[in-house]
Design an enzyme around this catalytic site. Sequence first.
Site: not given
Ligand SMILES: NC(=O)c1ccc[n+]([C@@H]2O[C@H](COP(=O)([O-])OP(=O)(O)OC[C@H]3O[C@@H](n4cnc5c(N)ncnc54)[C@H](OP(=O)(O)O)[C@@H]3O)[C@@H](O)[C@H]2O)c1
Length: 298
Positions: A11, A125
């Site tokens: 995202q 998490y």
């Molecule tokens: N989503 C929320 O509500 C939320 C809230 C607070 C904080 N955050 C933080 O914000 C950040 C971004 O979140 P997001 O929602 O954009 O996450 P996301 O949509 O789940 O994207 C994470 C990306 O990282 C990839 N990934 C997973 N394991 C990996 C690895 N070992 N090496 C390289 N890439 C890897 C995933 O690939 P796959 O899809 O193939 O696994 C995906 O493309 C994260 O740090 C998250 O913890 C998110």
Amino acid sequence: MNILITGANGQLGTELMRQSPDRGFSPIPVDLPELDITRPDQVRDSIRDGAISLVINCAAYTQVDKAESQDMPAYHVNCVGPAVLAHICAEAGIPLIHISTDFVFNGAKQSPYLETDPISPISVYGKSKAVGDAVVEKIQNRHIIIRTAWLYALQGQNFVRTILRLGAERDTVRVVSDQMGCPTCAADLAEAILMMVEAIRTKGEIAWGTYHYCGKGVTSWHEFAQTILDIAKSYVPLKTSQVTPITTDQYPTPAKRPAYSALNCDKIEKAFGIHPKPWQESLEKTLLQMLKPNNESR
Ligand SMILES: NC(=O)c1ccc[n+]([C@@H]2O[C@H](COP(=O)([O-])OP(=O)(O)OC[C@H]3O[C@@H](n4cnc5c(N)ncnc54)[C@H](OP(=O)(O)O)[C@@H]3O)[C@@H](O)[C@H]2O)c1
């Protein structure tokens, strides 16, 4: 300025990719399977030639409920990954921007969490992210950790898209009303991060450390869901008009979530002049884009 964006297909990564060129940055997208952040060889290869000026880590294990039964993969990605990135960034002398979460807090506070408030995660998490943050702090001084919350974007798996789907399919949608937090649009967060990158580009040294960034205003998941459907009903047919409020006890999930996880964003405002937008405003803008694809509002 070349910026390596890990987890670029997620995202936040997608939004950073979209906005970086307009701000004069050259983003280099990497994600699984070609770059696994837990693999030092792959990370080293991607920044070896000295062409990368900064890394933004958007890669993470983000499946909060699944992490309860899959703690090893969650810890591996969320702890080893940041450690590898921090170590290699330190070695290369380049800053690391790393993304963290409101889930490092236990939710017992009744006012927005400050960066200095003690952390006490209540899920696998949250614990894995907290350890990842700690290793970044320890290994690479030139880091920024941004804690954000309740993230959604045009694409990807997120609450906004789930509620739109359920609202279109079902007569009744039940959502918890006793968990409070701050919905955050990935486009806004990407904009904030790129403002920080701009400060690094112009000043070189900035006030490194941990910052909070989330949408302005505090709401419940129930009110968030109701607002999504209230806006969406003008554009798409929906079966649900009123979302039913329920308690956390009525909707048990494998992972515990903080009852209150609003984040205070004063520090980022003072240090970088970054002002979070009201969550309703950003939600409306995003929904317009989602539901009226020809809309040019961004
Ligand atoms: N989503 C929320 O509500 C939320 C809230 C607070 C904080 N955050 C933080 O914000 C950040 C971004 O979140 P997001 O929602 O954009 O996450 P996301 O949509 O789940 O994207 C994470 C990306 O990282 C990839 N990934 C997973 N394991 C990996 C690895 N070992 N090496 C390289 N890439 C890897 C995933 O690939 P796959 O899809 O193939 O696994 C995906 O493309 C994260 O740090 C998250 O913890 C998110």
